[in-house]
Design a protein around this motif. Structure first.
Motif, PDB file in Angstrom:
ATOM      1  N   LEU A 207       0.812  -1.056  -0.006  1.00  0.00           N
ATOM      2  CA  LEU A 207      -0.099  -0.026  -0.087  1.00  0.00           C
ATOM      3  C   LEU A 207       0.804   1.216   0.131  1.00  0.00           C
ATOM      4  N   LEU A 208       1.837   1.159   0.902  1.00  0.00           N
ATOM      5  CA  LEU A 208       2.834   2.329   0.944  1.00  0.00           C
ATOM      6  C   LEU A 208       3.569   2.534  -0.451  1.00  0.00           C
ATOM      7  N   LEU A 209       3.980   1.480  -1.093  1.00  0.00           N
ATOM      8  CA  LEU A 209       4.732   1.685  -2.133  1.00  0.00           C
ATOM      9  C   LEU A 209       3.708   2.332  -3.376  1.00  0.00           C
ATOM     10  N   GLN A 210       2.499   1.621  -3.395  1.00  0.00           N
ATOM     11  CA  GLN A 210       1.301   1.950  -4.569  1.00  0.00           C
ATOM     12  C   GLN A 210       0.869   3.559  -4.208  1.00  0.00           C
ATOM     13  N   LEU A 211       0.908   3.943  -3.106  1.00  0.00           N
ATOM     14  CA  LEU A 211       0.407   5.314  -2.855  1.00  0.00           C
ATOM     15  C   LEU A 211       1.589   6.387  -2.922  1.00  0.00           C
ATOM     16  N   GLY A 212       2.855   5.726  -3.102  1.00  0.00           N
ATOM     17  CA  GLY A 212       3.857   6.535  -3.608  1.00  0.00           C
ATOM     18  C   GLY A 212       4.698   7.202  -2.355  1.00  0.00           C
ATOM     19  N   LYS A 213       4.151   6.762  -0.860  1.00  0.00           N
ATOM     20  CA  LYS A 213       4.901   7.274   0.186  1.00  0.00           C
ATOM     21  C   LYS A 213       6.259   6.499   0.528  1.00  0.00           C
ATOM     22  N   SER A 214       6.987   6.776  -0.485  1.00  0.00           N
ATOM     23  CA  SER A 214       8.289   6.441  -0.126  1.00  0.00           C
ATOM     24  C   SER A 214       9.184   6.561   1.233  1.00  0.00           C
ATOM     25  N   GLU A 215       8.930   7.535   1.731  1.00  0.00           N
ATOM     26  CA  GLU A 215       9.402   8.000   2.963  1.00  0.00           C
ATOM     27  C   GLU A 215       9.063   6.940   4.076  1.00  0.00           C
ATOM     28  N   GLN A 216       7.811   7.148   4.112  1.00  0.00           N
ATOM     29  CA  GLN A 216       7.306   6.129   5.112  1.00  0.00           C
ATOM     30  C   GLN A 216       7.297   4.655   5.109  1.00  0.00           C
ATOM     31  N   LEU A 217       7.521   4.337   3.696  1.00  0.00           N
ATOM     32  CA  LEU A 217       7.950   2.730   3.296  1.00  0.00           C
ATOM     33  C   LEU A 217       9.291   2.451   3.869  1.00  0.00           C
ATOM     34  N   ALA A 218      10.288   3.420   3.538  1.00  0.00           N
ATOM     35  CA  ALA A 218      11.639   3.375   4.023  1.00  0.00           C
ATOM     36  C   ALA A 218      11.709   3.399   5.543  1.00  0.00           C
ATOM     37  N   LYS A 219      10.864   4.195   6.264  1.00  0.00           N
ATOM     38  CA  LYS A 219      10.827   3.900   7.548  1.00  0.00           C
ATOM     39  C   LYS A 219      10.174   2.808   8.347  1.00  0.00           C
ATOM     40  N   TYR A 220       9.312   2.433   7.508  1.00  0.00           N
ATOM     41  CA  TYR A 220       8.519   1.104   8.018  1.00  0.00           C
ATOM     42  C   TYR A 220       9.398  -0.075   7.800  1.00  0.00           C
ATOM     43  N   THR A 221       9.965  -0.067   6.791  1.00  0.00           N
ATOM     44  CA  THR A 221      10.928  -1.366   6.369  1.00  0.00           C
ATOM     45  C   THR A 221      12.106  -1.425   7.093  1.00  0.00           C
ATOM     46  N   LYS A 222      12.487  -0.229   7.763  1.00  0.00           N
ATOM     47  CA  LYS A 222      13.674   0.007   8.783  1.00  0.00           C
ATOM     48  C   LYS A 222      13.128  -0.473   9.938  1.00  0.00           C
ATOM     49  N   VAL A 223      12.030  -0.317  10.342  1.00  0.00           N
ATOM     50  CA  VAL A 223      11.522  -0.519  11.915  1.00  0.00           C
ATOM     51  C   VAL A 223      11.186  -1.975  11.708  1.00  0.00           C
ATOM     52  N   THR A 224      10.883  -2.384  10.686  1.00  0.00           N
ATOM     53  CA  THR A 224      10.221  -3.972  10.681  1.00  0.00           C
ATOM     54  C   THR A 224      11.257  -4.931  10.263  1.00  0.00           C
ATOM     55  N   LYS A 225      12.323  -4.366   9.911  1.00  0.00           N
ATOM     56  CA  LYS A 225      13.507  -5.338   9.664  1.00  0.00           C
ATOM     57  C   LYS A 225      13.675  -6.756  10.212  1.00  0.00           C
ATOM     58  N   VAL A 226      13.996  -6.380  11.508  1.00  0.00           N
ATOM     59  CA  VAL A 226      14.237  -7.633  12.335  1.00  0.00           C
ATOM     60  C   VAL A 226      12.979  -8.451  12.577  1.00  0.00           C
ATOM     61  N   PRO A 227      12.052  -7.763  12.839  1.00  0.00           N
ATOM     62  CA  PRO A 227      10.523  -8.589  13.095  1.00  0.00           C
ATOM     63  C   PRO A 227      10.371  -9.534  11.771  1.00  0.00           C
ATOM     64  N   GLU A 228      10.606  -8.891  10.698  1.00  0.00           N
ATOM     65  CA  GLU A 228      10.283  -9.607   9.473  1.00  0.00           C
ATOM     66  C   GLU A 228      11.131 -10.908   9.314  1.00  0.00           C
ATOM     67  N   MET A 229      12.526 -10.692   9.461  1.00  0.00           N
ATOM     68  CA  MET A 229      13.280 -11.938   9.416  1.00  0.00           C
ATOM     69  C   MET A 229      12.831 -12.887  10.542  1.00  0.00           C
ATOM     70  N   ILE A 230      12.162 -12.393  11.723  1.00  0.00           N
ATOM     71  CA  ILE A 230      12.165 -13.569  12.646  1.00  0.00           C
ATOM     72  C   ILE A 230      10.708 -14.259  12.195  1.00  0.00           C
ATOM     73  N   ILE A 231       9.879 -13.303  11.736  1.00  0.00           N
ATOM     74  CA  ILE A 231       8.549 -13.948  10.980  1.00  0.00           C
ATOM     75  C   ILE A 231       8.751 -14.891   9.913  1.00  0.00           C
ATOM     76  N   SER A 232       9.837 -14.454   9.004  1.00  0.00           N
ATOM     77  CA  SER A 232       9.825 -15.273   7.959  1.00  0.00           C
ATOM     78  C   SER A 232      10.469 -16.601   8.129  1.00  0.00           C
ATOM     79  N   PHE A 233      11.374 -16.434   9.299  1.00  0.00           N
ATOM     80  CA  PHE A 233      12.325 -17.701   9.623  1.00  0.00           C
ATOM     81  C   PHE A 233      11.256 -18.764  10.349  1.00  0.00           C
ATOM     82  N   GLY A 234      10.241 -17.911  10.943  1.00  0.00           N
ATOM     83  CA  GLY A 234       9.617 -18.751  12.021  1.00  0.00           C
ATOM     84  C   GLY A 234       8.479 -19.642  11.012  1.00  0.00           C
ATOM     85  N   PHE A 235       7.852 -18.892  10.049  1.00  0.00           N
ATOM     86  CA  PHE A 235       6.926 -19.458   9.191  1.00  0.00           C
ATOM     87  C   PHE A 235       7.584 -20.721   8.310  1.00  0.00           C
TER      88      PHE A 235
END
Ligand code: HEC
Length: 207
Positions: free
Chosen positions: A25-53
């Motif tokens: 959604l962030l990408l489609q809406l062109g909110k690149s700043e928010q997307l960069a921020k969100y990606t940074k904040v969620t980097k570690v949780p994302e790794m844990i979640i992907s490894f977990g599943f």
């Protein structure tokens, strides 16, 4: 054990899915700043979640999850989606990112479809000489993969039918409604009289 894995797996997959929908959604809406921020904040949780599943998925397979075409398609979807998502978001390529999210959603949908597909086809019991024989026919066709020919096998987290503490009514309800990896059998798949026959056959495991 298997059932706990299944719940954890489903939860992690759902989180992964929501996370990628937000990113898309962030990408489609062109909110690149928010997307960069969100990606940074969620980097570690994302790794844990992907490894977990992935880990819970592999673990369930090792514990005797049943393989079929749908599971194979699901695996292909997810293993195509992950690299596409990585490239798509890195290069801010909307088309690739969208395709990746569609594939993630598709594999989620396939997993849900798999549940209903496991009930298979209706078994014709008209040739059976007795209800007990009809029950055996259905059991050998529809239930044996998970519960085993003696009712004691625990594939996909199946419960031991020789040691069930459920009443007849509760057993019928479990067969109709399913639970966890246990599929739900509608009366189109197992008629009322066939359900009685199966229950009668399950009774033989207790002896
Ligand atoms: C895909 C695997 C699978 C198939 C096929 C399957 N079951 Fe199950 N069954 C399970 C699982 C898993 C459970 C345990 C559900 C739970 O309580 O978490 C279960 C539980 C049950 C229970 C309740 C036992 C108890 O003590 O809680 C009954 C009764 C039962 N199954 C009957 C059947 C019958 C009859 C069939 C065939 C028509 C069948 N099952 C087919 C996986 C399966």
């Amino acid at each position: 054990m298997y059932t706990g894995l299944l719940h954890t797996h489903k939860l992690l997959v759902l989180l992964f899915l929501i996370h990628y929908v937000v990113k898309l959604l962030l990408l489609q809406l062109g909110k690149s700043e928010q997307l960069a921020k969100y990606t940074k904040v969620t980097k570690v949780p994302e790794m844990i979640i992907s490894f977990g599943f992935l880990a819970t998925g592999v673990w369930m397979m090792l514990q005797g999850a049943l393989f079929n075409n749908l599971i194979v398609i699901k695996l292909i979807c997810i293993f195509t989606a992950i690299p596409l998502a990585v490239i798509g978001f890195k290069k801010s390529n909307k088309a690739l990112a969208t395709l990746a999210v569609i594939l993630i959603i598709a594999s989620y949908g396939l997993a849900e479809m798999n549940r209903s597909k496991k009930t298979g086809k209706k078994i014709d019991t008209s040739a059976a000489a007795s209800p007990l024989e009809a029950g055996k026919m259905i059991y050998e066709n529809s239930c044996v993969n998970c519960h085993g020919s003696d009712g004691k096998t625990g594939n996909s987290g199946a419960k031991n039918l020789a040691a069930t503490t459920l009443t007849i009514e509760e057993q019928k309800e479990r067969i109709r409604k399913g639970k966890n990896a246990m599929p739900a059998y509608s009366d189109e798949i197992i008629s009322e009289s066939d359900l009685d026959a199966v229950i009668e056959y399950l009774g033989t495991f207790k002896q």
